[in-house]
Scaffold this active site. Structure first.
Site, PDB file in Angstrom:
ATOM      1  N   TYR A 254     -49.533   3.133  76.767  1.00  0.00           N
ATOM      2  CA  TYR A 254     -49.963   4.535  76.758  1.00  0.00           C
ATOM      3  C   TYR A 254     -50.210   4.981  75.318  1.00  0.00           C
ATOM      4  O   TYR A 254     -49.330   4.825  74.461  1.00  0.00           O
ATOM      5  CB  TYR A 254     -48.889   5.425  77.400  1.00  0.00           C
ATOM      6  CG  TYR A 254     -49.385   6.834  77.667  1.00  0.00           C
ATOM      7  CD1 TYR A 254     -50.021   7.159  78.865  1.00  0.00           C
ATOM      8  CD2 TYR A 254     -49.272   7.823  76.696  1.00  0.00           C
ATOM      9  CE1 TYR A 254     -50.514   8.431  79.094  1.00  0.00           C
ATOM     10  CE2 TYR A 254     -49.767   9.104  76.925  1.00  0.00           C
ATOM     11  CZ  TYR A 254     -50.382   9.397  78.129  1.00  0.00           C
ATOM     12  OH  TYR A 254     -50.886  10.653  78.347  1.00  0.00           O
ATOM     13  N   PHE A 311     -56.885  13.580  76.001  1.00  0.00           N
ATOM     14  CA  PHE A 311     -57.123  12.290  75.336  1.00  0.00           C
ATOM     15  C   PHE A 311     -56.053  11.335  75.830  1.00  0.00           C
ATOM     16  O   PHE A 311     -54.862  11.626  75.707  1.00  0.00           O
ATOM     17  CB  PHE A 311     -56.988  12.416  73.810  1.00  0.00           C
ATOM     18  CG  PHE A 311     -57.068  11.085  73.101  1.00  0.00           C
ATOM     19  CD1 PHE A 311     -58.219  10.709  72.424  1.00  0.00           C
ATOM     20  CD2 PHE A 311     -55.999  10.188  73.119  1.00  0.00           C
ATOM     21  CE1 PHE A 311     -58.299   9.472  71.780  1.00  0.00           C
ATOM     22  CE2 PHE A 311     -56.074   8.953  72.482  1.00  0.00           C
ATOM     23  CZ  PHE A 311     -57.222   8.601  71.809  1.00  0.00           C
ATOM     24  N   GLU A 312     -56.477  10.223  76.358  1.00  0.00           N
ATOM     25  CA  GLU A 312     -55.515   9.179  76.722  1.00  0.00           C
ATOM     26  C   GLU A 312     -56.205   7.842  76.591  1.00  0.00           C
ATOM     27  O   GLU A 312     -57.373   7.717  76.986  1.00  0.00           O
ATOM     28  CB  GLU A 312     -55.095   9.297  78.200  1.00  0.00           C
ATOM     29  CG  GLU A 312     -54.051  10.322  78.510  1.00  0.00           C
ATOM     30  CD  GLU A 312     -53.703  10.378  80.003  1.00  0.00           C
ATOM     31  OE1 GLU A 312     -54.515   9.957  80.846  1.00  0.00           O
ATOM     32  OE2 GLU A 312     -52.608  10.849  80.317  1.00  0.00           O
ATOM     33  N   ILE A 313     -55.511   6.881  76.038  1.00  0.00           N
ATOM     34  CA  ILE A 313     -55.958   5.488  76.157  1.00  0.00           C
ATOM     35  C   ILE A 313     -54.758   4.784  76.771  1.00  0.00           C
ATOM     36  O   ILE A 313     -53.669   4.797  76.192  1.00  0.00           O
ATOM     37  CB  ILE A 313     -56.323   4.874  74.795  1.00  0.00           C
ATOM     38  CG1 ILE A 313     -57.467   5.677  74.148  1.00  0.00           C
ATOM     39  CG2 ILE A 313     -56.728   3.410  74.963  1.00  0.00           C
ATOM     40  CD1 ILE A 313     -57.869   5.190  72.775  1.00  0.00           C
ATOM     41  N   HIS A 348     -47.920  12.448  83.514  1.00  0.00           N
ATOM     42  CA  HIS A 348     -48.133  11.153  82.834  1.00  0.00           C
ATOM     43  C   HIS A 348     -47.070  10.952  81.744  1.00  0.00           C
ATOM     44  O   HIS A 348     -46.576   9.844  81.540  1.00  0.00           O
ATOM     45  CB  HIS A 348     -49.509  11.105  82.170  1.00  0.00           C
ATOM     46  CG  HIS A 348     -50.640  10.957  83.150  1.00  0.00           C
ATOM     47  ND1 HIS A 348     -51.953  10.802  82.752  1.00  0.00           N
ATOM     48  CD2 HIS A 348     -50.666  10.934  84.496  1.00  0.00           C
ATOM     49  CE1 HIS A 348     -52.727  10.691  83.821  1.00  0.00           C
ATOM     50  NE2 HIS A 348     -51.969  10.766  84.887  1.00  0.00           N
TER      51      HIS A 348
END
Ligand SMILES: Nc1nc2c(ncn2[C@@H]2O[C@H](COP(=O)(O)OP(=O)(O)O)[C@@H](O)[C@H]2O)c(=O)[nH]1
Ligand SMILES: [Mg+2]
Length: 422
Positions: A254, A311-313, A348
């Site tokens: 994450y 924003f998430e990778i 999340h």
């Protein structure tokens, strides 16, 4: 030898023309070229760029040969040039062009047809700063059919494949166990209290979809990692390395750039529901988890810190794991998406903090980012090296409402040089 007056004039004019032509061709080196090259050395190296030609890709079916030949793309890749990164950890991820290889990953954006105007500039920034070199795919998801205008613009801008998916209505509607009348009363109350998006039904479907379903969409099932992008987001800096590869090589699950406090009124029972779940399923609690990042009293209460999920990778395989699936199902059964206004960001985040080891969570300091109203501007020398256009004083990381300082303290990490001045 003596010339007549008109002949002298013609000779004089000829000398000037030759002089101007030479000047235009840049032959007259005694002018200040040195100074100019020094400037270019800093911002745009003069040696040929190793990023100038496009990589051979392992997923050759993704390639669009006609696009890579386009003058727009070749211009961009030349102009960006190699970027020197002071941070040695990142420097190892800056690969020469011939070594550029994608990992199995995609961008993903949930959007309405009306979002295309705000989205186009965001896509263009990501393409210019990163993806024109890698050509990752981009999956667009919508609860309605995408119209031809949306598809045309998105396809034109994305250098990889632009793919369009429709969300099944079963995943964008009230589940049968939810009391719709009770939910309507909650919305009316939240409207009175002026809670942001408190009276919105679609926002709740969106949060539930982002929490529990997007990673299961048939288009998303093909990938292992995603990078979530929202309309109007801005990417301030060059991204000369592949963030997806960092996820793979450094075994991250994450990644975030901004963290902050959640509005308490939107999640009053989320923590208790989460605690109940982990009491019933202690096997899903990671050993070296990040409990002390999300709780200041050893897990008794939630301190509202979360990673900002616009924003998430992150790893799709993690979201598709039995642990996360069970957690989402427990939350969905509790009904908090509709009886409160649970956001996908705290969900999340709580899952990442409790189900992942702390070293599986990654802060992408290098990625300059804006989503209204907060900015992440890389702290330290990187800002110049990555040609960022954000202002350090706008950086939210070390301000009171952010949780990033807490994250650094929790991880026992030194804050980047210069953070006190921001
Ligand atoms: N298809 C679709 N996308 C939505 C809807 N509502 C929000 N989104 C998308 O969901 C994401 C989050 O919504 P946004 O309005 O940006 O919420 P905020 O960032 O929390 O203010 C964005 O990518 C939006 O484009 C909706 O009703 N339908
Ligand atoms: Mg948004």
């Amino acid at each position: 030898m003596r010339y007549s007056r008109p002949a002298r004039f013609v000779l004089f004019a000829l000398i000037w023309i030759v002089f101007i032509v030479l000047l235009l061709q840049n032959r007259l080196t005694f002018f200040s070229t040195k100074q100019r090259l020094n400037f270019l050395d800093v911002y745009r190296p003069t040696e040929p760029s190793p990023l100038a030609t496009f990589a051979k890709s392992p997923q050759s079916s993704h390639k669009k040969p006609t696009q890579s030949a386009s003058p727009i793309h070749s211009t961009l890749s030349h102009e960006q040039g190699p970027i020197k990164i002071a941070n040695p950890e990142r420097a190892q991820h800056v690969k020469p062009e011939e070594q550029l290889e994608r990992v199995n990953a995609t961008f993903v954006t949930l959007a309405r047809n009306s979002d295309i105007g705000d989205l186009a500039g965001t896509i263009k920034q990501i393409e210019d700063r990163f993806n024109s070199r890698y050509k990752y795919d981009w999956v667009f998801l919508n609860d309605k059919e995408f119209d031809s205008n949306f598809k045309r613009i998105a396809t034109r801008l994305v250098s990889g494949r632009a793919r369009f998916g429709k969300i099944p209505s079963s995943q964008w509607s009230f589940p049968s166990h939810v009391d719709v009348e009770k939910a309507a009363n909650v919305r009316a109350e939240m409207k009175e209290q002026k809670i942001i998006y408190g009276d919105s039904i679609s926002y709740r479907h969106m949060c539930r979809y982002q929490s529990g379903f997007f990673f299961q969409h048939p288009l998303m099932m093909e990938y292992e990692y995603y990078w979530r992008v929202e309309p109007s987001a801005e990417f301030y800096c060059d991204i000369p390395f592949d963030p997806f590869r960092i996820m793979v090589e450094e075994k991250k699950k994450y990644g975030f750039v901004i963290s902050l406090l959640e509005y308490e009124t939107t999640v009053p029972t989320l923590w208790n529901t989460t605690k109940t779940f982990f009491k019933q399923h202690p096997e899903h609690l990671a050993k070296d988890n990040s409990m002390d990042f999300i709780s200041d009293d050893g897990g008794y209460s939630y301190n509202l810190c979360h990673f900002w999920s616009n924003f998430e990778i992150a790893s799709l395989e993690w979201l598709r794991s039995p642990a996360y699936t069970a957690y989402f199902e427990a939350l969905d059964q509790a009904g908090g998406f509709f009886y409160e206004r649970w956001g996908d960001a705290p969900i999340h985040s709580l899952a990442a903090a409790l189900m992942l080891r702390r070293d599986e969570i990654h802060f992408f300091n290098e990625i300059g980012y804006y989503h209204a109203p907060f900015t992440h501007c890389p702290t330290g020398k990187m800002k110049d090296e990555l040609r960022c256009y954000c202002e350090s004083k706008e950086n939210f990381d070390w301000k009171g409402y952010s949780c990033t300082s807490k994250w650094f303290d929790f991880m026992g990490r030194e804050k980047p040089d210069g953070y006190e001045d921001e």
